[in-house]
Design a protein around this motif. Structure first.
Motif, PDB file in Angstrom:
ATOM      1  N   HIS A 141      45.081  56.399  -4.205  1.00  0.00           N
ATOM      2  CA  HIS A 141      46.733  55.963  -3.735  1.00  0.00           C
ATOM      3  C   HIS A 141      46.017  56.259  -2.127  1.00  0.00           C
ATOM      4  O   HIS A 141      46.628  55.476  -1.174  1.00  0.00           O
ATOM      5  CB  HIS A 141      47.981  56.214  -4.216  1.00  0.00           C
ATOM      6  CG  HIS A 141      48.859  55.699  -3.929  1.00  0.00           C
ATOM      7  ND1 HIS A 141      49.240  56.102  -2.833  1.00  0.00           N
ATOM      8  CD2 HIS A 141      48.803  54.270  -3.869  1.00  0.00           C
ATOM      9  CE1 HIS A 141      50.593  54.968  -2.322  1.00  0.00           C
ATOM     10  NE2 HIS A 141      50.255  54.603  -3.267  1.00  0.00           N
ATOM     11  N   SER A 142      45.754  57.419  -1.701  1.00  0.00           N
ATOM     12  CA  SER A 142      46.027  57.628  -0.761  1.00  0.00           C
ATOM     13  C   SER A 142      44.805  57.022   0.596  1.00  0.00           C
ATOM     14  O   SER A 142      44.655  56.550   1.498  1.00  0.00           O
ATOM     15  CB  SER A 142      46.071  59.254   0.138  1.00  0.00           C
ATOM     16  OG  SER A 142      44.967  59.998  -0.619  1.00  0.00           O
TER      17      SER A 142
ATOM     18  N   SER B 145      38.045  46.627  -2.948  1.00  0.00           N
ATOM     19  CA  SER B 145      37.146  46.434  -3.602  1.00  0.00           C
ATOM     20  C   SER B 145      36.022  46.541  -2.440  1.00  0.00           C
ATOM     21  O   SER B 145      34.618  46.813  -1.801  1.00  0.00           O
ATOM     22  CB  SER B 145      36.384  45.519  -4.670  1.00  0.00           C
ATOM     23  OG  SER B 145      37.594  45.364  -5.074  1.00  0.00           O
ATOM     24  N   HIS B 146      35.605  45.245  -1.818  1.00  0.00           N
ATOM     25  CA  HIS B 146      34.180  45.070  -0.831  1.00  0.00           C
ATOM     26  C   HIS B 146      34.408  45.848   0.794  1.00  0.00           C
ATOM     27  O   HIS B 146      33.370  47.058   0.940  1.00  0.00           O
ATOM     28  CB  HIS B 146      34.216  44.126   0.111  1.00  0.00           C
ATOM     29  CG  HIS B 146      32.977  43.677   1.542  1.00  0.00           C
ATOM     30  ND1 HIS B 146      31.596  43.744   0.637  1.00  0.00           N
ATOM     31  CD2 HIS B 146      33.241  43.878   1.707  1.00  0.00           C
ATOM     32  CE1 HIS B 146      31.341  43.796   1.733  1.00  0.00           C
ATOM     33  NE2 HIS B 146      32.241  43.446   2.724  1.00  0.00           N
TER      34      HIS B 146
ATOM     35  N   THR C 293      45.051  53.879   2.979  1.00  0.00           N
ATOM     36  CA  THR C 293      44.763  54.578   4.759  1.00  0.00           C
ATOM     37  C   THR C 293      43.408  53.987   5.024  1.00  0.00           C
ATOM     38  O   THR C 293      43.259  53.187   6.110  1.00  0.00           O
ATOM     39  CB  THR C 293      43.796  55.991   4.916  1.00  0.00           C
ATOM     40  OG1 THR C 293      43.795  55.884   4.174  1.00  0.00           O
ATOM     41  CG2 THR C 293      45.535  57.043   4.433  1.00  0.00           C
ATOM     42  N   GLN C 294      42.986  53.834   3.628  1.00  0.00           N
ATOM     43  CA  GLN C 294      41.508  52.540   4.029  1.00  0.00           C
ATOM     44  C   GLN C 294      41.866  50.714   3.858  1.00  0.00           C
ATOM     45  O   GLN C 294      40.864  50.179   4.975  1.00  0.00           O
ATOM     46  CB  GLN C 294      40.287  52.921   3.797  1.00  0.00           C
ATOM     47  CG  GLN C 294      39.842  54.315   4.040  1.00  0.00           C
ATOM     48  CD  GLN C 294      39.800  54.959   5.615  1.00  0.00           C
ATOM     49  OE1 GLN C 294      39.043  53.571   6.009  1.00  0.00           O
ATOM     50  NE2 GLN C 294      40.064  55.554   6.263  1.00  0.00           N
ATOM     51  N   CYS C 295      42.357  50.525   3.270  1.00  0.00           N
ATOM     52  CA  CYS C 295      43.051  48.871   3.279  1.00  0.00           C
ATOM     53  C   CYS C 295      43.252  48.814   2.611  1.00  0.00           C
ATOM     54  O   CYS C 295      44.331  48.397   1.877  1.00  0.00           O
ATOM     55  CB  CYS C 295      41.346  48.817   2.152  1.00  0.00           C
ATOM     56  SG  CYS C 295      40.969  49.599   0.481  1.00  0.00           S
ATOM     57  N   GLU C 296      44.879  49.275   3.422  1.00  0.00           N
ATOM     58  CA  GLU C 296      46.319  49.392   3.175  1.00  0.00           C
ATOM     59  C   GLU C 296      47.021  47.610   2.933  1.00  0.00           C
ATOM     60  O   GLU C 296      47.372  47.325   1.811  1.00  0.00           O
ATOM     61  CB  GLU C 296      47.202  49.590   4.080  1.00  0.00           C
ATOM     62  CG  GLU C 296      48.847  49.648   4.105  1.00  0.00           C
ATOM     63  CD  GLU C 296      49.536  50.482   4.367  1.00  0.00           C
ATOM     64  OE1 GLU C 296      50.692  50.769   4.507  1.00  0.00           O
ATOM     65  OE2 GLU C 296      49.317  50.794   6.064  1.00  0.00           O
ATOM     66  N   LEU C 297      45.661  46.981   4.201  1.00  0.00           N
ATOM     67  CA  LEU C 297      46.581  45.605   3.702  1.00  0.00           C
ATOM     68  C   LEU C 297      46.383  44.061   2.337  1.00  0.00           C
ATOM     69  O   LEU C 297      47.469  43.907   1.800  1.00  0.00           O
ATOM     70  CB  LEU C 297      46.118  44.829   4.495  1.00  0.00           C
ATOM     71  CG  LEU C 297      46.858  42.910   4.831  1.00  0.00           C
ATOM     72  CD1 LEU C 297      47.741  42.890   4.060  1.00  0.00           C
ATOM     73  CD2 LEU C 297      46.436  42.149   5.987  1.00  0.00           C
TER      74      LEU C 297
END
Length: 185
Positions: free
Chosen positions: A71-72, A56-57, A76-80
């Protein structure tokens, strides 16, 4: 995912109290397994909440390009953090279902305990099928766990890597204790 994981954590905390109706070695072993699964499930639910807060952050503070779907954007931006939330939520949920089954077996009278454990097992299977159906439209429930392991290996620092090693060692030791014979000569 923060709200479902938080609800799961609170629900798991209510499972910590168990009465031992019989003091046989089998029941003592079941209670030990019960407490270990309780602690493990709460830890996974808390990790899901923590990773959800990180995701969220990241989404609130990062400048992100337009993506075709949420989902994409997440992958792509915070997968882990996203894969960690899903993985820890699944593991915590599976643990909670195991607790329901063990508690039914330990706490209820002999014939009723098998029926209640069967009901818990059927519910668990249904929930896992529902979650796996949702996951299969993307990468699959087991694939989330595999992807999580790959991302941890690629992106973590020494402290998180040490935490993973300690967790794996703890699981190995607990497994050897749990699988040890009930009656020792």
């Amino acid at each position: 995912m923060t709200i479902p994981a938080t609800i799961l954590t609170v629900a798991l905390l209510s499972f910590f109290e168990v009465n031992l109706p019989d003091n046989t070695p089998v029941f003592r072993k079941l209670v030990s397994i019960y407490y270990f699964v309780s602690i493990s499930s709460v830890c996974n639910a808390v990790l899901a909440v923590a990773y959800s807060m990180v995701a969220s952050h990241q989404l609130l503070t990062l400048s992100t390009p337009l993506t075709p779907s949420l989902h994409s954007l997440l992958t792509t931006q915070c997968e882990l953090p996203w894969v960690a939330v899903v993985s820890h939520f699944y593991i915590g949920l599976i643990g909670m279902l195991a607790l329901i089954i063990i508690r039914a077996y330990i706490s209820l009278p002999p014939r009723l305990n098998e029926v209640a454990a069967g009901l818990g097992t059927a519910t668990g299977m249904a929930i896992l099928c529902i979650l796996n159906t949702f996951s299969n439209s993307r990468i699959g429930a087991v694939s989330y766990l595999w992807r999580y392991a790959v991302l941890l290996a690629q992106q973590t620092g020494i402290v998180l890597l040490a935490a993973v090693v300690v967790a794996l060692l703890s699981l190995f030791i607990a497994g050897s204790i749990i699988l040890a014979p009930i009656y020792s000569a």
